[in-house]
Scaffold this motif. Structure first.
Motif, mmCIF file in Angstrom:
data_model
loop_
_atom_site.group_PDB
_atom_site.id
_atom_site.type_symbol
_atom_site.label_atom_id
_atom_site.label_comp_id
_atom_site.label_asym_id
_atom_site.label_seq_id
_atom_site.Cartn_x
_atom_site.Cartn_y
_atom_site.Cartn_z
ATOM 1 N N ARG A 77 0.828 -1.212 0.000
ATOM 2 C CA ARG A 77 0.000 0.000 0.000
ATOM 3 C C ARG A 77 0.862 1.262 0.000
ATOM 4 N NH1 ARG A 77 -3.246 -0.536 4.987
ATOM 5 N NH2 ARG A 77 -1.576 -1.958 5.503
ATOM 6 N N SER A 78 1.933 1.233 0.786
ATOM 7 C CA SER A 78 2.809 2.416 0.841
ATOM 8 C C SER A 78 4.063 2.233 -0.015
ATOM 9 C CB SER A 78 3.222 2.702 2.291
ATOM 10 O OG SER A 78 4.002 1.635 2.803
ATOM 11 N N ASP A 79 4.194 1.057 -0.614
ATOM 12 C CA ASP A 79 5.368 0.735 -1.435
ATOM 13 C C ASP A 79 6.677 0.931 -0.665
ATOM 14 O OD1 ASP A 79 4.814 -0.497 -3.781
ATOM 15 O OD2 ASP A 79 5.061 1.255 -5.056
ATOM 16 N N THR A 80 6.678 0.500 0.592
ATOM 17 C CA THR A 80 7.882 0.608 1.409
ATOM 18 C C THR A 80 8.344 -0.766 1.877
ATOM 19 O OG1 THR A 80 6.588 0.958 3.416
ATOM 20 C CG2 THR A 80 7.372 2.933 2.259
ATOM 21 N N VAL A 81 9.640 -0.832 2.153
ATOM 22 C CA VAL A 81 10.268 -2.057 2.627
ATOM 23 C C VAL A 81 10.908 -1.751 3.975
ATOM 24 C CG1 VAL A 81 11.977 -3.841 2.118
ATOM 25 C CG2 VAL A 81 10.808 -2.662 0.243
ATOM 26 N N ARG A 82 10.647 -2.609 4.955
ATOM 27 C CA ARG A 82 11.255 -2.479 6.274
ATOM 28 C C ARG A 82 12.179 -3.680 6.488
ATOM 29 N NH1 ARG A 82 10.248 0.293 10.744
ATOM 30 N NH2 ARG A 82 8.273 1.034 9.910
ATOM 31 N N TYR A 83 13.406 -3.403 6.851
ATOM 32 C CA TYR A 83 14.415 -4.430 7.072
ATOM 33 C C TYR A 83 14.392 -4.877 8.529
ATOM 34 C CZ TYR A 83 19.128 -6.486 7.230
ATOM 35 O OH TYR A 83 20.206 -7.319 7.384
ATOM 36 N N HIS A 84 14.353 -6.196 8.739
ATOM 37 C CA HIS A 84 14.367 -6.745 10.089
ATOM 38 C C HIS A 84 15.755 -7.230 10.490
ATOM 39 C CE1 HIS A 84 10.106 -6.317 10.534
ATOM 40 N NE2 HIS A 84 9.897 -6.979 9.420
ATOM 41 N N GLY A 85 16.555 -7.599 9.515
ATOM 42 C CA GLY A 85 17.920 -8.019 9.800
ATOM 43 C C GLY A 85 18.016 -9.383 10.452
ATOM 44 N N ASP A 86 19.196 -9.950 10.335
ATOM 45 C CA ASP A 86 19.485 -11.259 10.914
ATOM 46 C C ASP A 86 21.010 -11.387 10.954
ATOM 47 O OD1 ASP A 86 20.270 -14.225 10.413
ATOM 48 O OD2 ASP A 86 18.198 -14.339 11.133
ATOM 49 N N GLN A 87 21.556 -11.565 12.130
ATOM 50 C CA GLN A 87 23.013 -11.586 12.273
ATOM 51 C C GLN A 87 23.661 -12.701 11.455
ATOM 52 O OE1 GLN A 87 24.450 -11.696 16.298
ATOM 53 N NE2 GLN A 87 26.580 -11.730 15.656
ATOM 54 N N GLY A 88 23.068 -13.883 11.454
ATOM 55 C CA GLY A 88 23.624 -14.996 10.687
ATOM 56 C C GLY A 88 23.638 -14.715 9.197
ATOM 57 N N VAL A 89 22.555 -14.140 8.697
ATOM 58 C CA VAL A 89 22.466 -13.788 7.274
ATOM 59 C C VAL A 89 23.495 -12.705 6.949
ATOM 60 C CG1 VAL A 89 20.998 -12.780 5.485
ATOM 61 C CG2 VAL A 89 20.050 -14.469 7.071
ATOM 62 N N GLU A 90 23.618 -11.718 7.812
ATOM 63 C CA GLU A 90 24.573 -10.633 7.564
ATOM 64 C C GLU A 90 26.016 -11.146 7.558
ATOM 65 O OE1 GLU A 90 23.670 -7.449 10.268
ATOM 66 O OE2 GLU A 90 21.734 -7.080 9.325
ATOM 67 N N GLU A 91 26.334 -12.089 8.421
ATOM 68 C CA GLU A 91 27.685 -12.652 8.432
ATOM 69 C C GLU A 91 27.971 -13.428 7.151
ATOM 70 O OE1 GLU A 91 28.030 -14.919 12.057
ATOM 71 O OE2 GLU A 91 28.024 -13.115 13.300
ATOM 72 N N LEU A 92 27.004 -14.212 6.688
ATOM 73 C CA LEU A 92 27.190 -14.926 5.419
ATOM 74 C C LEU A 92 27.246 -13.959 4.245
ATOM 75 C CD1 LEU A 92 25.048 -18.171 5.732
ATOM 76 C CD2 LEU A 92 27.516 -17.994 5.423
ATOM 77 N N LEU A 93 26.428 -12.914 4.289
ATOM 78 C CA LEU A 93 26.464 -11.896 3.237
ATOM 79 C C LEU A 93 27.848 -11.266 3.153
ATOM 80 C CD1 LEU A 93 25.118 -10.071 1.102
ATOM 81 C CD2 LEU A 93 24.399 -8.588 2.998
ATOM 82 N N ASP A 94 28.421 -10.931 4.291
ATOM 83 C CA ASP A 94 29.769 -10.356 4.302
ATOM 84 C C ASP A 94 30.770 -11.298 3.640
ATOM 85 O OD1 ASP A 94 28.917 -8.068 5.584
ATOM 86 O OD2 ASP A 94 29.512 -8.760 7.581
ATOM 87 N N ALA A 95 30.667 -12.585 3.946
ATOM 88 C CA ALA A 95 31.593 -13.561 3.362
ATOM 89 C C ALA A 95 31.395 -13.670 1.852
ATOM 90 C CB ALA A 95 31.397 -14.924 4.025
#
Length: 111
Positions: A77-95
């Motif tokens: 409806r507002s065409d917005t995205v809210r990020y919730h984050g996840d430490q495990g995902v962020e660590e793999l993303l960095d790698a």
């Protein structure tokens, strides 16, 4: 370092195999805000000549995939995205990003 169970690791690696997912997560990981319009997100993660195509891909593929994984919430409806984050995902993303240095700058691209 966060330890993921096999199911979480498989889900995360599947998400990170998708370039739009990686770039979306990288954008949020480096952004100061955790909410963005889909148009601004598309502008941030791609080149000027691909913004509309990227926006459509985000709306119909990337964001539903990330939402199913509990990483973002997309409000159509507002065409917005809210990020919730996840430490495990962020660590793999960095790698993963460390292995693909050409993608590091893409989260800051704009027209």
């Amino acid at each position: 370092m966060t330890h993921l169970n096999q199911r979480e690791a498989d889900r995360t690696l599947e998400i990170l195999a998708n370039r739009h997912c990686r770039m979306t997560l990288l954008h949020f990981q480096t952004a100061t805000e955790n909410v963005i319009s889909i148009q601004d997100l598309a502008t941030a993660i791609t080149t000027a000549d691909e913004i509309e195509q990227t926006r459509v891909h985000l709306q119909h593929s990337t964001l539903p995939r990330l939402e199913d994984a509990g990483l973002v919430e997309y409000d159509s409806r507002s065409d917005t995205v809210r990020y919730h984050g996840d430490q495990g995902v962020e660590e793999l993303l960095d790698a993963v990003i460390d292995c693909l240095p050409g993608e590091q700058h893409l989260s800051h691209m704009g027209p």
